[in-house]
Design a protein around this motif. Structure first.
Motif, PDB file in Angstrom:
ATOM      1  N   TYR A 142      -2.086  -9.174   0.399  1.00 42.34           N
ATOM      2  CA  TYR A 142      -1.838  -9.779   1.709  1.00 42.34           C
ATOM      3  C   TYR A 142      -2.201 -11.259   1.690  1.00 42.34           C
ATOM      4  N   LEU A 160       1.078   3.982  -3.130  1.00 39.15           N
ATOM      5  CA  LEU A 160       0.812   5.404  -2.921  1.00 39.15           C
ATOM      6  C   LEU A 160       2.010   6.250  -3.324  1.00 39.15           C
ATOM      7  N   SER A 210      -3.676  -3.857  -1.802  1.00 38.48           N
ATOM      8  CA  SER A 210      -2.943  -4.367  -0.653  1.00 38.48           C
ATOM      9  C   SER A 210      -3.721  -5.480   0.051  1.00 38.48           C
ATOM     10  N   ILE A 211      -5.048  -5.367   0.109  1.00 37.43           N
ATOM     11  CA  ILE A 211      -5.849  -6.444   0.714  1.00 37.43           C
ATOM     12  C   ILE A 211      -5.707  -7.722  -0.105  1.00 37.43           C
ATOM     13  N   SER A 240      -4.097   5.858  -6.627  1.00 37.14           N
ATOM     14  CA  SER A 240      -5.118   6.429  -5.757  1.00 37.14           C
ATOM     15  C   SER A 240      -5.250   5.603  -4.472  1.00 37.14           C
ATOM     16  N   GLN A 241      -5.790   6.239  -3.434  1.00 38.81           N
ATOM     17  CA  GLN A 241      -5.917   5.596  -2.127  1.00 38.81           C
ATOM     18  C   GLN A 241      -6.803   4.359  -2.186  1.00 38.81           C
ATOM     19  N   GLU A 242      -7.919   4.426  -2.919  1.00 38.41           N
ATOM     20  CA  GLU A 242      -8.852   3.305  -2.978  1.00 38.41           C
ATOM     21  C   GLU A 242      -8.232   2.096  -3.670  1.00 38.41           C
ATOM     22  N   ALA A 247      -4.990   1.486  -4.044  1.00 36.02           N
ATOM     23  CA  ALA A 247      -3.880   0.990  -3.227  1.00 36.02           C
ATOM     24  C   ALA A 247      -4.401   0.135  -2.079  1.00 36.02           C
ATOM     25  N   ARG A 248      -5.499   0.544  -1.459  1.00 36.61           N
ATOM     26  CA  ARG A 248      -6.081  -0.220  -0.350  1.00 36.61           C
ATOM     27  C   ARG A 248      -6.591  -1.580  -0.841  1.00 36.61           C
ATOM     28  N   ALA A 249      -7.326  -1.569  -1.969  1.00 36.23           N
ATOM     29  CA  ALA A 249      -7.872  -2.820  -2.507  1.00 36.23           C
ATOM     30  C   ALA A 249      -6.754  -3.767  -2.955  1.00 36.23           C
ATOM     31  N   GLU A 291       0.825  -1.220   0.000  1.00 34.60           N
ATOM     32  CA  GLU A 291       0.000   0.000   0.000  1.00 34.60           C
ATOM     33  C   GLU A 291       0.857   1.267   0.000  1.00 34.60           C
TER      34      GLU A 291
END
Length: 68
Positions: free
Chosen positions: A64, A47, A60-61, A52-54, A56-58, A43
């Motif tokens: 993982y 970034l 990274s999930i 974008s933040q959304e 990067a979050r998706a 993540e």
């Protein structure tokens, strides 16, 4: 790896077969550790590259789940 081990086994050079196996295990372990670290920090890396933040979050999930 497959070609080298097959040739060593066919030529009855079992000592070289062991050396190829040891080298490949070491290389794969080092590569796996490097990728696991990159996945763990995916993540912030995304970034940093301007994603974008959304997204990067998706991402990274999802990534993982690839670590184990």
């Amino acid at each position: 790896m497959e070609t080298l081990c097959g040739q060593a086994y066919g030529a009855h050079k079992y000592d070289m077969l062991g050396i190829y196996l040891q080298r490949s295990v070491i290389l794969l372990c080092l590569t796996g550790i490097l990728l696991a670290v990159m996945y763990a920090f995916s993540e912030p890396l995304l970034l940093l590259m301007g994603q974008s933040q959304e997204i990067a979050r998706a991402a990274s999930i999802f990534v993982y789940g690839l670590i184990p």
